[in-house]
Design a protein around this motif. Sequence first.
Motif, PDB file in Angstrom:
ATOM      1  N   PRO A 156      13.685 -38.587  14.785  1.00 36.47           N
ATOM      2  CA  PRO A 156      14.725 -39.339  14.057  1.00 36.47           C
ATOM      3  C   PRO A 156      14.203 -39.950  12.761  1.00 36.47           C
ATOM      4  CG  PRO A 156      14.760 -39.895  16.391  1.00 36.47           C
ATOM      5  CD  PRO A 156      13.520 -39.079  16.165  1.00 36.47           C
ATOM      6  N   ALA A 157      15.029 -39.886  11.743  1.00 37.83           N
ATOM      7  CA  ALA A 157      14.668 -40.495  10.459  1.00 37.83           C
ATOM      8  C   ALA A 157      14.466 -41.999  10.607  1.00 37.83           C
ATOM      9  CB  ALA A 157      15.749 -40.202   9.428  1.00 37.83           C
ATOM     10  N   SER A 158      15.186 -42.607  11.558  1.00 35.72           N
ATOM     11  CA  SER A 158      15.092 -44.058  11.753  1.00 35.72           C
ATOM     12  C   SER A 158      13.706 -44.495  12.217  1.00 35.72           C
ATOM     13  CB  SER A 158      16.138 -44.522  12.764  1.00 35.72           C
ATOM     14  OG  SER A 158      15.935 -43.916  14.030  1.00 35.72           O
ATOM     15  N   TRP A 159      12.909 -43.559  12.722  1.00 40.20           N
ATOM     16  CA  TRP A 159      11.564 -43.927  13.163  1.00 40.20           C
ATOM     17  C   TRP A 159      10.684 -44.361  11.996  1.00 40.20           C
ATOM     18  CZ3 TRP A 159       8.905 -41.327  17.872  1.00 40.20           C
ATOM     19  CH2 TRP A 159       9.745 -41.417  18.977  1.00 40.20           C
ATOM     20  N   SER A 160      11.084 -44.016  10.792  1.00 35.12           N
ATOM     21  CA  SER A 160      10.313 -44.471   9.627  1.00 35.12           C
ATOM     22  C   SER A 160      10.493 -45.962   9.397  1.00 35.12           C
ATOM     23  CB  SER A 160      10.727 -43.699   8.374  1.00 35.12           C
ATOM     24  OG  SER A 160      12.094 -43.953   8.060  1.00 35.12           O
ATOM     25  N   ASP A 161      11.565 -46.541   9.977  1.00 36.97           N
ATOM     26  CA  ASP A 161      11.839 -47.959   9.783  1.00 36.97           C
ATOM     27  C   ASP A 161      11.111 -48.836  10.791  1.00 36.97           C
ATOM     28  OD1 ASP A 161      13.598 -47.313   7.738  1.00 36.97           O
ATOM     29  OD2 ASP A 161      15.295 -47.105   9.122  1.00 36.97           O
ATOM     30  N   ALA A 162      10.585 -48.211  11.856  1.00 39.04           N
ATOM     31  CA  ALA A 162       9.923 -48.989  12.904  1.00 39.04           C
ATOM     32  C   ALA A 162       8.581 -49.511  12.412  1.00 39.04           C
ATOM     33  CB  ALA A 162       9.729 -48.134  14.155  1.00 39.04           C
ATOM     34  N   GLU A 163       8.170 -50.632  12.981  1.00 38.35           N
ATOM     35  CA  GLU A 163       6.880 -51.206  12.638  1.00 38.35           C
ATOM     36  C   GLU A 163       5.839 -50.735  13.654  1.00 38.35           C
ATOM     37  OE1 GLU A 163       7.074 -55.407  12.334  1.00 38.35           O
ATOM     38  OE2 GLU A 163       8.616 -55.404  10.766  1.00 38.35           O
ATOM     39  N   TYR A 164       4.765 -50.169  13.164  1.00 39.46           N
ATOM     40  CA  TYR A 164       3.674 -49.741  14.020  1.00 39.46           C
ATOM     41  C   TYR A 164       2.525 -50.731  13.881  1.00 39.46           C
ATOM     42  CZ  TYR A 164       6.624 -45.690  14.326  1.00 39.46           C
ATOM     43  OH  TYR A 164       7.714 -44.875  14.538  1.00 39.46           O
ATOM     44  N   THR A 165       1.865 -51.020  14.983  1.00 38.50           N
ATOM     45  CA  THR A 165       0.983 -52.170  15.068  1.00 38.50           C
ATOM     46  C   THR A 165      -0.471 -51.753  15.196  1.00 38.50           C
ATOM     47  OG1 THR A 165       2.745 -53.366  16.235  1.00 38.50           O
ATOM     48  CG2 THR A 165       0.537 -54.306  16.344  1.00 38.50           C
ATOM     49  N   ASP A 166      -1.301 -52.243  14.321  1.00 42.68           N
ATOM     50  CA  ASP A 166      -2.740 -52.057  14.444  1.00 42.68           C
ATOM     51  C   ASP A 166      -3.253 -53.151  15.377  1.00 42.68           C
ATOM     52  OD1 ASP A 166      -5.344 -51.337  14.189  1.00 42.68           O
ATOM     53  OD2 ASP A 166      -5.591 -52.021  12.125  1.00 42.68           O
ATOM     54  N   ILE A 167      -3.558 -52.797  16.614  1.00 43.09           N
ATOM     55  CA  ILE A 167      -3.904 -53.794  17.621  1.00 43.09           C
ATOM     56  C   ILE A 167      -5.398 -54.078  17.591  1.00 43.09           C
ATOM     57  CG2 ILE A 167      -3.924 -54.319  20.091  1.00 43.09           C
ATOM     58  CD1 ILE A 167      -1.399 -52.670  20.341  1.00 43.09           C
ATOM     59  N   PRO A 168      -5.785 -55.320  17.317  1.00 47.33           N
ATOM     60  CA  PRO A 168      -7.209 -55.663  17.273  1.00 47.33           C
ATOM     61  C   PRO A 168      -7.819 -55.666  18.672  1.00 47.33           C
ATOM     62  CG  PRO A 168      -5.861 -57.630  17.022  1.00 47.33           C
ATOM     63  CD  PRO A 168      -4.918 -56.470  17.022  1.00 47.33           C
ATOM     64  N   GLU A 169      -9.134 -55.569  18.742  1.00 49.67           N
ATOM     65  CA  GLU A 169      -9.813 -55.570  20.032  1.00 49.67           C
ATOM     66  C   GLU A 169      -9.928 -56.972  20.616  1.00 49.67           C
ATOM     67  OE1 GLU A 169     -13.555 -53.627  19.813  1.00 49.67           O
ATOM     68  OE2 GLU A 169     -12.732 -51.713  19.095  1.00 49.67           O
ATOM     69  N   GLU A 170     -10.032 -57.972  19.776  1.00 46.94           N
ATOM     70  CA  GLU A 170     -10.250 -59.337  20.259  1.00 46.94           C
ATOM     71  C   GLU A 170      -8.960 -59.923  20.837  1.00 46.94           C
ATOM     72  OE1 GLU A 170     -10.804 -58.311  17.176  1.00 46.94           O
ATOM     73  OE2 GLU A 170     -12.986 -58.025  17.227  1.00 46.94           O
ATOM     74  N   THR A 171      -9.076 -60.529  21.998  1.00 44.96           N
ATOM     75  CA  THR A 171      -7.912 -61.098  22.669  1.00 44.96           C
ATOM     76  C   THR A 171      -7.254 -62.183  21.832  1.00 44.96           C
ATOM     77  OG1 THR A 171      -8.944 -60.660  24.812  1.00 44.96           O
ATOM     78  CG2 THR A 171      -7.100 -62.193  24.784  1.00 44.96           C
ATOM     79  N   GLU A 172      -8.066 -63.018  21.195  1.00 47.70           N
ATOM     80  CA  GLU A 172      -7.511 -64.092  20.376  1.00 47.70           C
ATOM     81  C   GLU A 172      -6.660 -63.524  19.248  1.00 47.70           C
ATOM     82  OE1 GLU A 172      -8.997 -68.055  17.876  1.00 47.70           O
ATOM     83  OE2 GLU A 172     -10.464 -66.667  18.762  1.00 47.70           O
ATOM     84  N   ALA A 173      -7.125 -62.439  18.631  1.00 47.07           N
ATOM     85  CA  ALA A 173      -6.362 -61.812  17.550  1.00 47.07           C
ATOM     86  C   ALA A 173      -5.107 -61.136  18.086  1.00 47.07           C
ATOM     87  CB  ALA A 173      -7.237 -60.800  16.818  1.00 47.07           C
ATOM     88  N   GLN A 174      -5.177 -60.567  19.289  1.00 48.27           N
ATOM     89  CA  GLN A 174      -3.994 -59.952  19.899  1.00 48.27           C
ATOM     90  C   GLN A 174      -2.912 -61.009  20.137  1.00 48.27           C
ATOM     91  OE1 GLN A 174      -5.335 -58.013  23.463  1.00 48.27           O
ATOM     92  NE2 GLN A 174      -6.500 -56.440  22.368  1.00 48.27           N
ATOM     93  N   ALA A 175      -3.333 -62.202  20.518  1.00 44.68           N
ATOM     94  CA  ALA A 175      -2.377 -63.271  20.803  1.00 44.68           C
ATOM     95  C   ALA A 175      -1.603 -63.697  19.560  1.00 44.68           C
ATOM     96  CB  ALA A 175      -3.103 -64.476  21.405  1.00 44.68           C
ATOM     97  N   GLU A 176      -2.130 -63.393  18.389  1.00 44.40           N
ATOM     98  CA  GLU A 176      -1.455 -63.770  17.148  1.00 44.40           C
ATOM     99  C   GLU A 176      -0.399 -62.751  16.725  1.00 44.40           C
ATOM    100  OE1 GLU A 176      -4.524 -64.353  14.322  1.00 44.40           O
ATOM    101  OE2 GLU A 176      -5.332 -66.158  15.290  1.00 44.40           O
ATOM    102  N   LEU A 177      -0.358 -61.583  17.394  1.00 38.77           N
ATOM    103  CA  LEU A 177       0.632 -60.575  17.059  1.00 38.77           C
ATOM    104  C   LEU A 177       2.017 -61.005  17.520  1.00 38.77           C
ATOM    105  CD1 LEU A 177      -1.295 -57.364  18.234  1.00 38.77           C
ATOM    106  CD2 LEU A 177      -1.031 -58.180  15.879  1.00 38.77           C
ATOM    107  N   GLU A 178       3.044 -60.505  16.849  1.00 39.18           N
ATOM    108  CA  GLU A 178       4.405 -60.756  17.305  1.00 39.18           C
ATOM    109  C   GLU A 178       4.773 -59.835  18.459  1.00 39.18           C
ATOM    110  OE1 GLU A 178       7.250 -60.542  14.184  1.00 39.18           O
ATOM    111  OE2 GLU A 178       6.341 -62.146  12.995  1.00 39.18           O
ATOM    112  N   ARG A 179       4.162 -58.661  18.492  1.00 41.28           N
ATOM    113  CA  ARG A 179       4.472 -57.686  19.518  1.00 41.28           C
ATOM    114  C   ARG A 179       3.307 -56.711  19.658  1.00 41.28           C
ATOM    115  NH1 ARG A 179       8.861 -56.146  22.241  1.00 41.28           N
ATOM    116  NH2 ARG A 179       9.043 -53.996  22.925  1.00 41.28           N
ATOM    117  N   MET A 180       3.020 -56.287  20.880  1.00 46.03           N
ATOM    118  CA  MET A 180       2.001 -55.269  21.104  1.00 46.03           C
ATOM    119  C   MET A 180       2.695 -53.909  21.179  1.00 46.03           C
ATOM    120  SD  MET A 180      -0.774 -57.157  23.589  1.00 46.03           S
ATOM    121  CE  MET A 180      -2.070 -56.003  23.132  1.00 46.03           C
ATOM    122  N   GLY A 181       3.212 -53.500  20.025  1.00 46.06           N
ATOM    123  CA  GLY A 181       3.999 -52.277  19.945  1.00 46.06           C
ATOM    124  C   GLY A 181       3.122 -51.042  19.818  1.00 46.06           C
TER     125      GLY A 181
END
Length: 431
Positions: A156-181
């Motif tokens: 779907p073309a709409s998949w270009s609008d989705a946000e993809y997330t660079d998930i850090p390894e550190e738990t503290e940094a993960q907690a700062e994300l809005e979503r683990m997408g």
Amino acid sequence: MSFKPHTLALAASLLALSACGSGGADSADQPQTDATSTAQNDYGYETYGDDNLADTMASNDERYMNASATDSANDTQSADIPDPEDRPIMQAQVVLDRIGFGPGVIDGKMGMSTENALNGFQEANDLDVTGELDDATREALAEWERIPATRVVTIPASWSDAEYTDIPEETEAQAELERMGYKSLDERLAERFHTTVDVLKQLNPNGRPAGASGSASGTPSGSPSATGNSTPTPTPSASSTRTASNDTSSGESYFTPGQQIRVPNIGGDRIAPGSIEDTSWQQTLASLGVGSDQPEVDRIVVSKAGKTLKAYQGEKLVALFTVSSGSSQFPLPLGEWDIVGEAYNPPYSYDPEVLSGGEEDGETFQLPPGPNSPVGVVWIDLSKEHYGIHGTPDPETIGRAQSSGCVRLTNWDAARLAGMVSQSTEVIFEA
């Protein structure tokens, strides 16, 4: 049985983390959107049609089962590119997956999860339980023989609008994300079709569906090899993130929106209008290729030795999934348990003391929800304190890596199971 998200959803204060994961706010706390329009979040999608709120890549079995069927105007699939390969194992996998006997990751290879799925199908149909695709099993599966192993879809073309997330390894940094997408479109696409990025590349050499000629328009320059393989890195911890074979850095996808590709022919993905009260959960189901119509079960049995979860209606086996369950530090709690509730797209409470069995302490963090959460997309809470049944960010490790005490399934199998159980479902854990 159709999903009824709010009949079992728990308040955040009622779900607590154990060695596996935590509940938190149920999916009612997630952003709500119009179910019939293109959503503008991680699970945004255009629906297949007025009578099916799955995404536009939904299966259309009438074209295979009924030669006179007319394609829907909304159908983005193509029957004009026949698959040049006979894929009997993958064909069996997609059929077993459709009818409730989950083979785990669809890869066209015999393995433990596929053998478990065949065992379940054979048991349910009073066949000799061999775990093999033998003549008797092929005959029993013959009514689905016109369902091909693969189909061609358009991303779907709409998949270009989705946000993809660079998930850090550190738990503290993960907690700062809005979503683990999802970390990339590739990862999202692999989960949508119950497979891996490597398998998708193999089905699309040079970025084109197998059987097509030329190169894919829109394929990014410098893309990885269409036939390259990565070695998965299993991890025993429930706090892991995805394995290497599904790991593509944010924004660096091999596939692109609007591209036509060959995928495993996942079905059973119809979402009936009005069947899902929570739009966020509906969008999660669409993203996982899981339909709203699931059988209601009154008993599930988890076998530690067999690495399986069996679901029964009375004495009839209606579903089986391969699972990871328990470890030497957090063994599967044998016995009979009740289901207390379910949380969809739950947050995860990271507590070093609980995860270490009291041997360590440290700062606790609440990780945001998403498919890359340590508990995946759903938490089924049990009457055994701190224990539950949940999804995973690492589908290839199911049945191979230990869990931290709980019962872990692929995200798509966990989502499907969530639609089968209720508070009246008996849960049995056995050795």
